[in-house]
Design a protein around this motif. Structure first.
Motif, short mmCIF file in Angstrom:
data_model
loop_
_atom_site.label_atom_id
_atom_site.label_comp_id
_atom_site.label_asym_id
_atom_site.label_seq_id
_atom_site.Cartn_x
_atom_site.Cartn_y
_atom_site.Cartn_z
N ALA A 1 0.83 -1.20 0.00
CA ALA A 1 0.00 0.00 0.00
C ALA A 1 0.87 1.25 0.00
CB ALA A 1 -0.93 -0.01 1.21
N CYS A 2 1.91 1.25 0.82
CA CYS A 2 2.81 2.41 0.90
C CYS A 2 3.53 2.63 -0.43
CB CYS A 2 3.82 2.22 2.03
SG CYS A 2 3.06 2.24 3.68
N SER A 3 3.91 1.54 -1.11
CA SER A 3 4.59 1.69 -2.40
C SER A 3 3.64 2.23 -3.46
CB SER A 3 5.18 0.34 -2.84
OG SER A 3 4.15 -0.57 -3.19
N TYR A 4 2.35 1.84 -3.39
CA TYR A 4 1.38 2.34 -4.36
C TYR A 4 1.11 3.83 -4.16
CZ TYR A 4 0.07 -1.93 -6.79
OH TYR A 4 0.09 -3.04 -7.60
N ILE A 5 1.20 4.29 -2.93
CA ILE A 5 1.02 5.72 -2.67
C ILE A 5 2.08 6.52 -3.41
CG2 ILE A 5 1.12 7.52 -0.89
CD1 ILE A 5 -0.01 5.41 1.06
N GLU A 6 3.30 6.01 -3.43
CA GLU A 6 4.41 6.70 -4.09
C GLU A 6 4.17 6.84 -5.59
OE1 GLU A 6 7.20 8.21 -2.91
OE2 GLU A 6 6.21 7.95 -0.96
N ARG A 7 3.65 5.80 -6.23
CA ARG A 7 3.53 5.81 -7.69
C ARG A 7 2.19 6.34 -8.21
NH1 ARG A 7 2.56 -0.50 -9.57
NH2 ARG A 7 0.50 -0.11 -10.42
N ALA A 8 1.21 6.48 -7.34
CA ALA A 8 -0.14 6.87 -7.77
C ALA A 8 -0.18 8.31 -8.29
CB ALA A 8 -1.13 6.71 -6.62
N ASP A 9 -1.02 8.56 -9.31
CA ASP A 9 -1.27 9.92 -9.80
C ASP A 9 -2.15 10.69 -8.81
OD1 ASP A 9 0.07 9.55 -12.33
OD2 ASP A 9 -1.66 8.39 -12.99
N LEU A 10 -3.05 9.97 -8.17
CA LEU A 10 -3.98 10.57 -7.22
C LEU A 10 -4.19 9.62 -6.05
CD1 LEU A 10 -6.23 12.64 -6.39
CD2 LEU A 10 -7.80 11.31 -7.81
N VAL A 11 -4.24 10.19 -4.85
CA VAL A 11 -4.52 9.41 -3.65
C VAL A 11 -5.84 9.87 -3.06
CG1 VAL A 11 -3.75 8.78 -1.33
CG2 VAL A 11 -2.07 9.05 -3.17
N LEU A 12 -6.73 8.91 -2.80
CA LEU A 12 -7.96 9.19 -2.05
C LEU A 12 -7.72 8.69 -0.64
CD1 LEU A 12 -10.68 8.06 -4.65
CD2 LEU A 12 -9.72 10.34 -4.31
N ALA A 13 -7.50 9.61 0.28
CA ALA A 13 -7.17 9.25 1.66
C ALA A 13 -8.41 9.35 2.54
CB ALA A 13 -6.06 10.15 2.20
N LEU A 14 -8.82 8.22 3.11
CA LEU A 14 -10.03 8.18 3.92
C LEU A 14 -9.72 8.28 5.42
CD1 LEU A 14 -11.34 7.15 1.24
CD2 LEU A 14 -12.83 5.76 2.67
N PHE A 15 -10.55 9.07 6.12
CA PHE A 15 -10.46 9.19 7.57
C PHE A 15 -11.87 9.02 8.13
CE2 PHE A 15 -6.92 11.43 5.74
CZ PHE A 15 -5.86 11.08 6.56
N ASP A 16 -11.95 8.47 9.33
CA ASP A 16 -13.23 8.15 9.96
C ASP A 16 -13.71 9.33 10.79
OD1 ASP A 16 -15.37 7.12 11.40
OD2 ASP A 16 -14.48 5.13 11.57
N PHE A 17 -14.86 9.90 10.39
CA PHE A 17 -15.43 11.07 11.08
C PHE A 17 -15.80 10.75 12.53
CE2 PHE A 17 -18.90 14.42 11.38
CZ PHE A 17 -18.06 15.50 11.20
N SER A 18 -16.09 9.47 12.81
CA SER A 18 -16.59 9.08 14.14
C SER A 18 -15.48 8.61 15.08
CB SER A 18 -17.62 7.95 13.99
OG SER A 18 -17.01 6.78 13.45
N ARG A 19 -14.19 8.70 14.62
CA ARG A 19 -13.08 8.29 15.47
C ARG A 19 -12.04 9.40 15.57
NH1 ARG A 19 -10.91 2.48 13.63
NH2 ARG A 19 -11.64 3.05 11.55
N GLU A 20 -11.38 9.48 16.69
CA GLU A 20 -10.35 10.50 16.89
C GLU A 20 -9.10 10.18 16.06
OE1 GLU A 20 -9.63 10.73 21.05
OE2 GLU A 20 -11.58 11.61 21.52
N ILE A 21 -8.30 11.22 15.82
CA ILE A 21 -7.05 11.04 15.08
C ILE A 21 -6.17 10.03 15.81
CG2 ILE A 21 -4.87 12.15 14.43
CD1 ILE A 21 -6.88 13.07 12.56
N SER A 22 -5.67 9.03 15.06
CA SER A 22 -4.83 8.00 15.64
C SER A 22 -3.41 8.11 15.08
CB SER A 22 -5.40 6.62 15.32
OG SER A 22 -5.37 6.39 13.93
#
Length: 460
Positions: free
Chosen positions: A295-316
């Motif tokens: 997953a980390c390697s795909y982030i490097e090569r991707a043209d666009l990243v859709l980064a999801l965060f959970d509205f109902s949970r605190e920052i971890s």
């Protein structure tokens, strides 16, 4: 090479209602006449061009009927290759297609090389090189936008721009050569000043065209998009929503997605090559660890990243790790589960990534999906007019040729700045003119032509 008459199956591999064998070359009609017998007994040469005639393909050795077919002759120059072409439309099974193809070989044809039909269309002047490449782009197009771009290029929208640029450069060359040939008229300085102004204007136009390169490549190949986030944040649900199908397994169990899932989605006409990655977290599961590393390697090569965060949970800590990975990436921050009670510190995300767009979504209610689609389309087109897709640069070869043309024009300006003779300016301009000709195929070498058409399928 074009002395030979070539033959190939022109339809896709597999079973279907119809299969097509295409024959092209001087002997195409004679070869077809040896194996085709019309039901109305009309000789092959008497069949009207582009008219379908019902009959049978017969093995001339033993008079066995191979299949009932439609036969369509298309006489030169009014054919795809501008040679005599005959198409035999038979039933779409692999056996009848193969048997008929073998009969064409026995009658004098040879198997076409990959892309040889389109290559002959190019060599015979029916298509230029950029139009020929558009043929394969049409076949491979994945969305309406990519199809529009390919069809526009096939119709010559992009080629017309390149020819106009070449015409402008030729006019500059002619202007300077007139000054060289008639030195007694003392027009050197005036001609040079006009050429300098015209080069500046032309370079501005070419810069605009080059800026379409990223968009053109995306429409042609797809926008490589990685969906990332910690486990159970809704990555697989988002993938399923974008695809309009249940492609990924969705459960409440962390670590369900361990491998990488790749699929194409049509988002506002933009083809997205979506990669659903494993949830990023600390884990002792060896298989899941490999998924996280991928997953980390795909982030490097991707043209666009859709980064999801959970509205109902605190920052971890996992969320902070993901935010750190996005600092230098083209990314959209998606706050999922926006229909639940807010616990996520969105202000913190904004402070870490102040220049990234944040969109609140819900994969359950589909809230925020239209805004996400608009953001992706705006990002891809970057303010360019979508109606002009046919004039977009769409491959590395075209981009490189335009870039080198611009370098030659810059050299011409430097030559003018140094007050050198018009002869030297002409040399730079002629180099730019020739480099542009590589795009349309007017000045390209045979090795490049062979390399381009080798990427085509055999029947095209």
């Amino acid at each position: 090479m074009q002395i030979d008459t070539i033959s190939a199956i022109a339809t896709a591999v597999g079973e279907g209602g119809i299969g097509i064998i295409r024959i092209s070359g001087k002997q195409a009609v004679d070869i077809a006449s040896k194996i085709f017998q019309a039901k109305n007994h009309l000789p092959m040469r008497d069949i009207i061009s582009h008219q379908a005639t019902y009959g049978s393909v017969i093995d001339p050795v033993n008079s066995t009927i191979i299949d009932e077919v439609l036969c369509i002759p298309m006489y030169a120059p009014h054919s795809y290759t501008r040679e005599d072409v005959v198409e035999i439309h038979c039933h779409g099974g692999s056996l009848p297609l193969r048997r008929i193809l073998e009969l064409t070989f026995k009658a004098g044809a040879r198997l076409a090389e990959p892309g040889e039909f389109t290559k002959r269309a190019f060599l015979n002047g029916r298509l230029d090189l950029s139009q020929a490449q558009a043929v394969m782009d049409i076949i491979r197009s994945k969305t309406d936008a990519s199809l529009r771009m390919a069809v526009g290029q096939l119709e010559g929208c992009f080629s017309d721009k390149i020819r106009e640029y070449r015409h402008q450069i030729l006019e500059m060359i002619a202007h300077l050569e007139a000054a060289i040939d008639f030195p007694e008229d003392d027009i050197d300085e005036v001609a040079t000043d006009e050429v300098r102004d015209n080069i500046i204007i032309l370079r501005e136009e070419m810069v605009k065209l080059l800026k379409t390169g990223k968009t053109g490549r995306i429409l042609r190949e797809g926008l490589e998009t990685a969906i990332i986030g910690k486990p159970n944040v809704g990555k697989s649900s988002l993938l399923n929503l974008l695809l309009n199908e249940n492609r990924a397994i969705v459960t409440d169990i962390p670590g369900t997605t361990r491998d990488i899932i790749e699929e194409y989605a049509n988002i506002g006409g933009v083809p997205l090559k979506i990669i659903d990655t494993a949830g990023i977290r600390e884990t002792e599961d060896i298989v899941e660890q490999l998924g996280v590393e991928k997953a980390c390697s795909y982030i490097e090569r991707a043209d666009l990243v859709l980064a999801l965060f959970d509205f109902s949970r605190e920052i971890s800590s996992e969320d902070k790790q993901i935010l750190a990975l996005l600092a230098k990436k083209e990314a959209l921050i998606l706050i999922n589960k926006s229909d639940l009670e807010a616990k996520l510190d969105i202000a913190y995300i904004k402070s870490v990534l102040p220049n990234h767009k944040i969109i609140e979504i819900s994969t359950i209610s589909e809230a925020g999906l239209p805004e996400l689609e608009t953001a992706i389309v705006d990002m891809v087109y970057s303010g360019q007019v979508q109606a002009e897709e046919g004039a977009f640069v769409n491959n590395v070869r075209q981009i490189e040729a335009l870039r080198q043309t611009d370098e030659h024009l810059e050299e011409a300006l430097q030559t003018i700045h140094r007050e050198m003779s018009p002869d030297f300016i002409v040399i730079d301009l002629r180099s730019a003119w020739e480099k542009l000709g590589e795009i349309t195929g007017d000045t390209v070498g045979e090795d490049i032509i062979d390399q381009i058409f080798s990427q085509f399928c055999i029947g095209k």
